[in-house]
Design an enzyme around this catalytic site. Structure first.
Site, mmCIF file in Angstrom:
data_model
loop_
_atom_site.group_PDB
_atom_site.id
_atom_site.type_symbol
_atom_site.label_atom_id
_atom_site.label_comp_id
_atom_site.label_asym_id
_atom_site.label_seq_id
_atom_site.Cartn_x
_atom_site.Cartn_y
_atom_site.Cartn_z
ATOM 1 N N TRP A 165 2.743 2.994 1.955
ATOM 2 C CA TRP A 165 2.979 3.917 3.066
ATOM 3 C C TRP A 165 4.155 3.507 3.955
ATOM 4 O O TRP A 165 4.421 4.155 4.964
ATOM 5 C CB TRP A 165 1.726 4.005 3.939
ATOM 6 N N TYR A 176 0.797 -1.213 0.000
ATOM 7 C CA TYR A 176 0.000 0.000 0.000
ATOM 8 C C TYR A 176 0.832 1.266 0.000
ATOM 9 O O TYR A 176 0.307 2.360 0.086
ATOM 10 C CB TYR A 176 -0.991 -0.030 1.179
#
Length: 764
Positions: A119, A117
């Site tokens: 992050w 994802y």
């Protein structure tokens, strides 16, 4: 080796998604974290970095006993319920390489789902998503995901309506300094939450949004906050609060549009010149075809906002320069495409799109860069290479994919088939944080043959994996920190050595690439520092104010000059307004598509060819509210980024009895015998979790808020439906696509009941 007390402290900088910090370390330990002095409003989350050597750290490679049993022909235990066995690196990497090769040879690369994802780190090189995608592409590709959990519905609808990507549209948001100079009224759906503006993908040097909003308020800009939560706009902005039933934003916008239409206050010339499809919408608005006028009285009954206030607000919007802002959270709901489409339509009727400080903006306060006016810098990243596999899913449909291999589904005009996934490889993400209906995901998670995870900490995803490879944090490696939405570059020199046996993703993938015969293709013969110099050299080609790499690496921080080649925010809509024929939009009509022939031809009942009100699957006006009378919103926490550093000090200080805090209105609390600080049970048909009650009048009646990011900790590990013990709202949220158009997450469409928790009455 000298004792820690005698070792001279080392000072380095690091870039995080929530800001720049100066680190002090000595003797292999992190001693202090201080905000960079150039940041006027630093985030407190930085203090949580001190928990880098936490008991939750994964210190050695681990393999699930259940996976080993299955490989030896014994009955396999459910993922999440089994213990782990530590293994030396060489042995576990041999097993990972062998498993990747087995699945590729037996089922093909489509059978590998590589999830990440993005992050995990603010660094340009040690960006987990880029590392994983590059590695998988050297192996022949993988099934990927598209869109995201933040703004998937907006990501798909905006290109149809405006002809540009949603990400580029974020740069269309008028600078907040421009708002201060020109805007009389900001109508914001979902508020402008400063807690979210402390975050920026890739990091930000200076947090500017708070001061920019203060300046706008001082210069006479008025704010109207349409949200169930008063605190979605800072108290110092003295915003008018219009409490709104969740998921009814589109209905309110339709009520405003109806008033403008029947009172002939809308900008007919703008609509005729710059839009297409209004004639269809103008039949829907007064109810010509369905017999239901979308007037203020109709909107009031759905939203809870008084009809008189709706009519007055419509007149205020056209009386002076106004701007409509819509938060990301509003579109994370059933039919989440509609509020964005309707906001563009309402702004077109007002007629101020493309004027300074007028029109619409999407995402003020969602992240720190939107509207902050900082010149953009094109940051280089690790080349991802080409994925030869054309297999993908919308990111929020992972449970559907795992549970229904071979099934067909619709997405944005295409008919696709869910692949048969045999191996999941996850790096830099935590689906047991961001996915909905975790009990359903838990069942889906049992289907693949193998799940491999890189993780610094023992998250729920790691707990439910087969092989866990200990990864470094950004504090334990060298990198370049900087975002393309910012103008600060940071030399992220390693502050401490790797904890335990942790390795960075690049080292792990390099060793796997060696075993699988693609080492040269993956590494190109470069070490970590070679790659940093390569990326820095690419940046210097377009930014001549950058010093030599060694100078930069020593000084630690570089701020790009305002006159450098940083590209300014685009002004697509301004150019379109001024010369619509010379600068048409990239839509089929070249105009703003209030009505879309393309979407109409898709034939989706849940997303027709113009903006409409569609009743959500769960909401306070529906039948399900009889059984579960509270609407649950699961927003971004103020004390961490998603689930990152949940174990850190800022996150832990906000807990109640070690549980995530649930905000509840005083009247709703009283009716249930709940007092501030009580442990409560939150439940619906999908799941149950515990939380700590925080009673507040900043929240409208009928709504509760439980932030995302608490660990997923079921009382019976691996068993769907078990009581969740830490306050993870996604055991309650609904795993259903926003519509067949975007298939985005609809977490904010969720009804629950809350009661005071009695441990003696709970069989778990």
């Amino acid at each position: 080796m000298k004792p820690v007390s005698e070792t001279p402290p080392q000072r380095t900088f690091t870039m995080t998604h929530w800001g720049v910090y100066e680190l002090e370390s000595a003797g292999g330990r992190l001693l202090d974290v201080r905000p960079w002095r150039g940041d006027p409003a630093p985030s407190p989350i930085g203090r949580s970095l001190l928990a880098v050597d936490h008991p939750r750290r994964v210190r050695a490679p681990r393999v699930s006993r259940g996976w080993l049993d299955a490989r030896e022909g014994r009955r396999r235990a459910r993922r999440g319920s089994t213990e782990f066995v530590e293994m030396p690196w060489h042995e576990v990497l041999d097993r990972v390489a062998s498993e990747l090769d087995r699945v590729r040879q037996t089922w093909g690369n489509t059978a590998i789902y590589a999830g990440s994802y993005g992050w995990a780190s603010a660094g340009r090189f040690h960006h987990a998503q880029s590392q994983m995608h590059r590695f998988m592409n050297t192996l022949g590709g993988y099934t990927r995901s598209v869109n995201n959990y933040s703004f998937a519905a907006a990501d798909v609808i905006v290109p149809h309506v405006l002809g540009c990507s949603y990400r580029s549209l974020q740069d269309e948001a008028p600078d907040l300094a421009e708002v201060a100079r020109h805007t009389a009224l900001v109508l914001t759906f979902g508020g402008i939450p400063l807690k979210n503006a402390q975050i920026e993908p890739g990091g930000q040097g200076r947090h500017l949004v708070r001061d920019l909003l203060r300046t706008a308020h001082r210069q006479g800009c008025r704010f109207v906050n349409v949200s169930p939560l008063r605190d979605d706009v800072a108290a110092e902005l003295e915003a008018e609060w219009l409490p709104l039933r969740p998921n009814t934003d589109t209905a309110l916008m339709l009520g405003l549009a109806h008033t403008l239409y029947v009172e002939k206050r809308y900008d007919r010339a703008f609509v005729q010149t710059y839009t297409t499809g209004f004639e269809r919408f103008s039949r829907y608005l007064p109810g010509t075809d369905d017999g239901q006028p979308k007037d203020a009285a109709w909107a009031a009954a759905l939203t809870g906002v008084p009809a008189a206030r709706i009519r007055a607000l419509a007149r205020e919007l056209v009386a002076a320069r106004s701007l409509i802002n819509v938060s990301w959270s509003v579109q994370r709901a059933d039919h989440g495409e509609q509020p964005y489409w309707m906001a563009i339509t309402l702004a077109a009727m007002i007629g101020q799109i493309g004027l300074p400080g007028g029109g619409f903006a999407f995402g003020y306060g969602a992240v720190g860069s939107i509207g902050n006016g900082v010149p953009r810098v094109r940051m280089p990243s690790l080349p991802g290479l080409r994925n030869p596999v054309d297999s993908y899913i919308p990111v929020a449909r992972i449970s559907d994919m795992l549970l229904n291999p071979g099934s067909r589904f619709a997405y944005n005009g295409r008919n696709l088939v869910y692949p048969d996934i045999r191996l999941v490889y996850w790096v830099g993400g935590n689906p047991f944080h961001h996915h909905q209906d975790l009990n359903r995901l838990l069942e889906a998670w049992q289907r693949p043959e193998t799940i491999i995870v890189h993780e610094p900490f023992m998250t729920a995803t790691a707990q439910h994996a087969d092989i866990v490879l200990p990864a470094t944090t950004p504090l334990e490696r060298n990198d370049l920190g900087g975002a393309s939405q910012d103008n600060v570059l940071v030399a992220m020199r390693r502050a401490i050595p790797p904890v335990g046996q942790a390795r960075d993703d690049y080292a792990i993938f390099s060793d796997l690439a060696q075993r699988l015969g693609v080492h040269e293709a993956f590494t190109e013969g470069r070490s970590e520092m070679d790659w940093l110099r390569y990326l820095y050299a690419r940046l210097r080609v377009t930014h001549d104010d950058l010093p030599e790499f060694d100078v930069f690496w020593t000084q630690g921080i570089h701020e790009f000059a305002a006159t450098s080649s940083a590209h300014p925010p685009c002004r697509l809509l301004r150019a379109f307004r001024e010369q619509p024929l010379e600068h048409p939009l990239a839509t089929p009509s070249g105009r703003i598509e209030i009505g879309s022939d393309v979407i109409e031809l898709y034939g989706y009942a849940d997303c027709p060819g113009h903006p409409v009100w569609l009743e959500p699957g769960e909401w306070l006006g529906g039948a399900e509210a009889v059984h579960h009378p509270l609407h649950l919103l699961s927003n971004q926490p103020a004390t961490r980024l998603h689930s990152q550093w949940e174990h850190g000090v800022t996150s832990q200080q906000d807990k109640i009895n070690g549980l995530e805090a649930l905000q509840i209105n005083p009247g709703d609390a009283r009716a249930r015998g709940v007092r501030d600080g009580d442990v409560v049970l939150v439940r619906n048909a999908r799941g149950r979790c515990l939380a700590g009650a925080r009673v507040t009048d900043a929240l409208m009646p009928g709504v509760v808020i439980l932030p995302t990011g608490a660990p997923f900790e079921p009382a019976a590990p691996g068993v769907p439906g078990s009581l969740e013990l830490r306050g993870n709202p996604n055991v309650l949220t609904r795993d259903h696509g926003t519509s067949q158009l975007a298939q985005g997450p609809s977490a904010q469409t969720c009804l629950v009941e809350v009661e005071r928790y009695d441990p003696a009455a709970d069989p778990r």
